[in-house]
Design a protein around this motif. Sequence first.
Motif, PDB file in Angstrom:
ATOM      1  N   THR A  25     -38.751 -25.256  11.975  1.00 10.86           N
ATOM      2  CA  THR A  25     -39.541 -26.232  12.503  1.00 10.86           C
ATOM      3  C   THR A  25     -41.016 -26.148  12.640  1.00 10.86           C
ATOM      4  N   VAL A  26     -41.111 -24.938  13.322  1.00 12.10           N
ATOM      5  CA  VAL A  26     -42.478 -24.601  13.462  1.00 12.10           C
ATOM      6  C   VAL A  26     -43.149 -23.931  12.277  1.00 12.10           C
ATOM      7  N   ALA A  27     -42.660 -23.399  11.429  1.00  7.68           N
ATOM      8  CA  ALA A  27     -43.125 -23.099  10.118  1.00  7.68           C
ATOM      9  C   ALA A  27     -43.396 -24.268   9.102  1.00  7.68           C
ATOM     10  N   MET A  28     -42.616 -25.260   9.269  1.00 11.29           N
ATOM     11  CA  MET A  28     -42.860 -26.334   8.642  1.00 11.29           C
ATOM     12  C   MET A  28     -44.145 -27.300   9.116  1.00 11.29           C
ATOM     13  N   ALA A  29     -44.424 -27.074  10.514  1.00 17.53           N
ATOM     14  CA  ALA A  29     -45.328 -27.707  11.428  1.00 17.53           C
ATOM     15  C   ALA A  29     -46.801 -26.998  10.780  1.00 17.53           C
ATOM     16  N   LYS A  30     -46.485 -25.738  10.849  1.00 17.00           N
ATOM     17  CA  LYS A  30     -47.780 -24.737  10.353  1.00 17.00           C
ATOM     18  C   LYS A  30     -48.334 -25.321   8.956  1.00 17.00           C
ATOM     19  N   SER A  31     -47.392 -25.595   7.934  1.00 20.73           N
ATOM     20  CA  SER A  31     -47.620 -26.157   6.825  1.00 20.73           C
ATOM     21  C   SER A  31     -48.289 -27.381   6.866  1.00 20.73           C
ATOM     22  N   PHE A  32     -47.661 -28.164   7.741  1.00 16.84           N
ATOM     23  CA  PHE A  32     -48.334 -29.492   7.640  1.00 16.84           C
ATOM     24  C   PHE A  32     -49.615 -29.533   8.176  1.00 16.84           C
ATOM     25  N   VAL A  33     -50.004 -28.799   9.316  1.00 13.55           N
ATOM     26  CA  VAL A  33     -51.211 -28.914   9.950  1.00 13.55           C
ATOM     27  C   VAL A  33     -52.331 -28.056   8.955  1.00 13.55           C
ATOM     28  N   SER A  34     -51.783 -27.169   8.314  1.00 14.13           N
ATOM     29  CA  SER A  34     -52.631 -26.488   7.064  1.00 14.13           C
ATOM     30  C   SER A  34     -53.287 -27.470   6.135  1.00 14.13           C
ATOM     31  N   LEU A  35     -52.231 -28.629   5.657  1.00 10.96           N
ATOM     32  CA  LEU A  35     -52.494 -29.514   4.848  1.00 10.96           C
ATOM     33  C   LEU A  35     -53.761 -30.488   5.320  1.00 10.96           C
ATOM     34  N   ILE A  36     -53.718 -30.804   6.694  1.00  7.87           N
ATOM     35  CA  ILE A  36     -54.557 -31.544   7.272  1.00  7.87           C
ATOM     36  C   ILE A  36     -55.940 -30.835   7.243  1.00  7.87           C
ATOM     37  N   GLY A  37     -55.754 -29.638   7.551  1.00 12.03           N
ATOM     38  CA  GLY A  37     -57.235 -28.810   7.652  1.00 12.03           C
ATOM     39  C   GLY A  37     -57.814 -28.699   6.203  1.00 12.03           C
ATOM     40  N   LEU A  38     -57.003 -28.689   5.201  1.00 15.74           N
ATOM     41  CA  LEU A  38     -57.590 -28.854   3.722  1.00 15.74           C
ATOM     42  C   LEU A  38     -58.252 -30.010   3.365  1.00 15.74           C
ATOM     43  N   ARG A  39     -57.690 -31.083   4.015  1.00 16.07           N
ATOM     44  CA  ARG A  39     -58.329 -32.614   3.553  1.00 16.07           C
ATOM     45  C   ARG A  39     -59.463 -32.647   4.534  1.00 16.07           C
ATOM     46  N   ASP A  40     -59.351 -32.546   5.801  1.00 15.66           N
ATOM     47  CA  ASP A  40     -60.595 -32.752   6.688  1.00 15.66           C
ATOM     48  C   ASP A  40     -60.770 -31.820   7.839  1.00 15.66           C
ATOM     49  N   HIS A  41     -61.651 -30.859   7.744  1.00 14.45           N
ATOM     50  CA  HIS A  41     -61.492 -29.850   8.992  1.00 14.45           C
ATOM     51  C   HIS A  41     -61.781 -30.679  10.297  1.00 14.45           C
ATOM     52  N   THR A  70     -42.596 -32.069  23.463  1.00 16.61           N
ATOM     53  CA  THR A  70     -42.318 -32.823  22.292  1.00 16.61           C
ATOM     54  C   THR A  70     -43.439 -33.695  21.959  1.00 16.61           C
ATOM     55  N   ALA A  71     -44.079 -34.249  23.192  1.00 16.37           N
ATOM     56  CA  ALA A  71     -45.470 -35.056  23.078  1.00 16.37           C
ATOM     57  C   ALA A  71     -46.541 -33.971  22.391  1.00 16.37           C
ATOM     58  N   VAL A  72     -46.714 -32.903  22.917  1.00 17.99           N
ATOM     59  CA  VAL A  72     -47.651 -31.759  22.627  1.00 17.99           C
ATOM     60  C   VAL A  72     -47.367 -31.645  20.878  1.00 17.99           C
ATOM     61  N   PHE A  73     -46.105 -31.463  20.462  1.00 19.47           N
ATOM     62  CA  PHE A  73     -45.631 -31.315  19.236  1.00 19.47           C
ATOM     63  C   PHE A  73     -46.069 -32.393  18.495  1.00 19.47           C
ATOM     64  N   ALA A  74     -45.876 -33.684  18.993  1.00 24.26           N
ATOM     65  CA  ALA A  74     -46.247 -34.784  17.897  1.00 24.26           C
ATOM     66  C   ALA A  74     -47.875 -35.164  17.949  1.00 24.26           C
ATOM     67  N   ALA A  75     -48.490 -34.624  19.121  1.00 20.77           N
ATOM     68  CA  ALA A  75     -49.663 -34.835  18.979  1.00 20.77           C
ATOM     69  C   ALA A  75     -50.568 -33.964  18.113  1.00 20.77           C
ATOM     70  N   SER A  76     -50.103 -32.729  17.843  1.00 21.44           N
ATOM     71  CA  SER A  76     -50.528 -31.613  16.939  1.00 21.44           C
ATOM     72  C   SER A  76     -50.321 -32.267  15.464  1.00 21.44           C
ATOM     73  N   LEU A  77     -49.582 -33.007  15.236  1.00 17.63           N
ATOM     74  CA  LEU A  77     -49.120 -33.758  13.904  1.00 17.63           C
ATOM     75  C   LEU A  77     -49.273 -35.309  13.737  1.00 17.63           C
ATOM     76  N   HIS A  78     -50.293 -35.501  14.770  1.00 16.50           N
ATOM     77  CA  HIS A  78     -50.249 -37.258  14.730  1.00 16.50           C
ATOM     78  C   HIS A  78     -50.931 -37.786  13.706  1.00 16.50           C
ATOM     79  N   ASP A  79     -52.036 -36.978  13.040  1.00 12.60           N
ATOM     80  CA  ASP A  79     -52.596 -37.544  12.036  1.00 12.60           C
ATOM     81  C   ASP A  79     -52.094 -37.091  10.709  1.00 12.60           C
ATOM     82  N   ILE A  80     -50.793 -36.540  10.432  1.00 12.28           N
ATOM     83  CA  ILE A  80     -50.371 -36.078   9.162  1.00 12.28           C
ATOM     84  C   ILE A  80     -50.457 -37.097   8.236  1.00 12.28           C
ATOM     85  N   GLY A  81     -50.189 -38.588   8.544  1.00 12.41           N
ATOM     86  CA  GLY A  81     -50.328 -39.668   7.547  1.00 12.41           C
ATOM     87  C   GLY A  81     -51.585 -39.856   7.128  1.00 12.41           C
ATOM     88  N   LYS A  82     -52.650 -38.934   7.347  1.00 12.26           N
ATOM     89  CA  LYS A  82     -53.985 -39.225   6.854  1.00 12.26           C
ATOM     90  C   LYS A  82     -53.904 -38.400   5.477  1.00 12.26           C
TER      91      LYS A  82
END
Length: 224
Positions: A25-41, A70-82
């Motif tokens: 789960t953590v590995a997948m989360a890291k991948s998601f936030v990497s994608l966010i960073g690639l789109r918009d720093h 759980t709230a912190v985890f969600a917050a770190s991914l809250h903009d994944i829909g962008k």
Amino acid sequence: MRSLVVPPSIQHTVLQVEERFPPQTVAMAKSFVSLIGLRDHYTASHSARVANHVRAIATELDLTEDDRETAVFAASLHDIGKIGIPDQILLKPGKLTDEEFAWIQKCPEWGWMTLRHLDGFQEAASLVLHQCERIDGTGYPRKLKGDEIPLGSRIITVADSFDALTTNRPYRTALTREHALEELSRCAGTQFDPDVVDAFRSMIEREILENLISSRLSDRIRRS
């Protein structure tokens, strides 16, 4: 080609919840936030700051450890829909048109759709879905109101708005923390949960006072 690298600030945030979730789960989360960073720093660093604010608010409200993380985890991914927003809208320096804002309004649902079927992400997905609901029931996507909105989502909403208000953007200058708190208080009861705003305000005002006292003590020591 740009490499898929997790921004250090949000990598630290994800690592803070590492013990609470399975390694995959953590590995997948890291991948998601990497994608966010690639789109918009900005979005990547913004998500890390929001997650830190969420942790502080949840602690102030005395949430259980599970609910807090759980709230912190969600917050770190809250903009994944962008990830689904076209660059010309996501990175637009000026005010959005109504049509462009309609794309932005799809972000919470797209984030939820991305996360909901992944093992370990279900609770976070629900918080992501409801992050743009308003306490008065005029938000989106479900127009929930009051306690119908998950508490974690209500916390993310306040943290997200505070960071947006206190960060310089191409189309406006950042507010001071004091002015941002005034804006949150003005919208408490309509856009924001008043209890969450009060908890956040108490925490920030205490931090401001502590910093002021520390600064004055340092001045006295230098002068002595």
